[in-house]
Design a protein around this motif. Structure first.
Motif, PDB file in Angstrom:
ATOM      1  N   LYS A  64      39.314 -25.032   8.275  1.00 27.19           N
ATOM      2  CA  LYS A  64      39.592 -23.658   7.867  1.00 27.19           C
ATOM      3  C   LYS A  64      40.039 -23.609   6.408  1.00 27.19           C
ATOM      4  CE  LYS A  64      42.116 -19.501   8.994  1.00 27.19           C
ATOM      5  NZ  LYS A  64      42.951 -18.813   9.956  1.00 27.19           N
ATOM      6  N   PHE A  65      40.896 -24.541   6.000  1.00 22.29           N
ATOM      7  CA  PHE A  65      41.385 -24.568   4.623  1.00 22.29           C
ATOM      8  C   PHE A  65      40.234 -24.741   3.635  1.00 22.29           C
ATOM      9  CE2 PHE A  65      43.006 -26.871   0.913  1.00 22.29           C
ATOM     10  CZ  PHE A  65      43.951 -25.957   0.473  1.00 22.29           C
ATOM     11  N   VAL A  66      39.342 -25.669   3.896  1.00 21.64           N
ATOM     12  CA  VAL A  66      38.210 -25.919   2.994  1.00 21.64           C
ATOM     13  C   VAL A  66      37.296 -24.702   2.947  1.00 21.64           C
ATOM     14  CG1 VAL A  66      36.124 -27.319   2.699  1.00 21.64           C
ATOM     15  CG2 VAL A  66      38.299 -28.418   3.208  1.00 21.64           C
ATOM     16  N   ARG A  67      37.057 -24.072   4.090  1.00 20.93           N
ATOM     17  CA  ARG A  67      36.234 -22.859   4.119  1.00 20.93           C
ATOM     18  C   ARG A  67      36.835 -21.762   3.244  1.00 20.93           C
ATOM     19  NH1 ARG A  67      35.387 -21.091  10.043  1.00 20.93           N
ATOM     20  NH2 ARG A  67      37.424 -21.939   9.816  1.00 20.93           N
ATOM     21  N   ILE A  68      38.152 -21.581   3.335  1.00 16.90           N
ATOM     22  CA  ILE A  68      38.828 -20.541   2.558  1.00 16.90           C
ATOM     23  C   ILE A  68      38.802 -20.870   1.064  1.00 16.90           C
ATOM     24  CG2 ILE A  68      41.093 -19.494   2.072  1.00 16.90           C
ATOM     25  CD1 ILE A  68      41.593 -19.651   5.130  1.00 16.90           C
ATOM     26  N   VAL A  69      39.069 -22.112   0.721  1.00 18.27           N
ATOM     27  CA  VAL A  69      39.119 -22.509  -0.686  1.00 18.27           C
ATOM     28  C   VAL A  69      37.742 -22.402  -1.329  1.00 18.27           C
ATOM     29  CG1 VAL A  69      39.503 -24.466  -2.223  1.00 18.27           C
ATOM     30  CG2 VAL A  69      41.154 -23.942  -0.440  1.00 18.27           C
ATOM     31  N   TRP A  70      36.701 -22.808  -0.632  1.00 23.42           N
ATOM     32  CA  TRP A  70      35.354 -22.819  -1.208  1.00 23.42           C
ATOM     33  C   TRP A  70      34.684 -21.464  -1.182  1.00 23.42           C
ATOM     34  CZ3 TRP A  70      33.102 -26.674  -3.921  1.00 23.42           C
ATOM     35  CH2 TRP A  70      33.770 -27.889  -3.909  1.00 23.42           C
ATOM     36  N   LYS A  71      35.224 -20.535  -0.386  1.00 21.93           N
ATOM     37  CA  LYS A  71      34.636 -19.209  -0.301  1.00 21.93           C
ATOM     38  C   LYS A  71      34.866 -18.451  -1.605  1.00 21.93           C
ATOM     39  CE  LYS A  71      34.482 -15.256   2.772  1.00 21.93           C
ATOM     40  NZ  LYS A  71      35.090 -14.613   3.941  1.00 21.93           N
ATOM     41  N   LYS A  72      33.889 -17.766  -2.060  1.00 22.45           N
ATOM     42  CA  LYS A  72      34.011 -16.965  -3.283  1.00 22.45           C
ATOM     43  C   LYS A  72      35.002 -15.834  -3.048  1.00 22.45           C
ATOM     44  CE  LYS A  72      30.574 -18.802  -5.671  1.00 22.45           C
ATOM     45  NZ  LYS A  72      30.756 -19.572  -6.831  1.00 22.45           N
TER      46      LYS A  72
END
Length: 74
Positions: A64-72
């Protein structure tokens, strides 16, 4: 360091109480791994159990953290 705090803020804004509970369980199991003070004969079993709990909680949190960080930014 400022970027790390910014990412953490984004993560917390999009997290629920369940995510934070998983984070606490994850950190607890990590602490057990680091400071395991059990008799030598039981260390292996306790270590395997705590490692399992750590992985089960860590993987969804980091996903979840990586998804949030990489999301524009929206």
């Amino acid at each position: 360091m400022k970027c790390l705090f910014c990412c953490a803020d984004k993560y917390l804004q999009k997290s629920t109480w369940k995510d934070l509970a998983l984070l606490k369980i994850c950190l607890f199991s990590m602490g057990i791994l680091v400071g395991m003070q059990v008799p030598e004969k039981n260390k292996k079993q306790v270590g395997i159990l705590v490692l399992f709990v750590f992985l089960v909680t860590y993987l969804p949190l980091m996903t979840k953290f990586v998804r949030i960080v990489w999301k524009k930014d929206e």
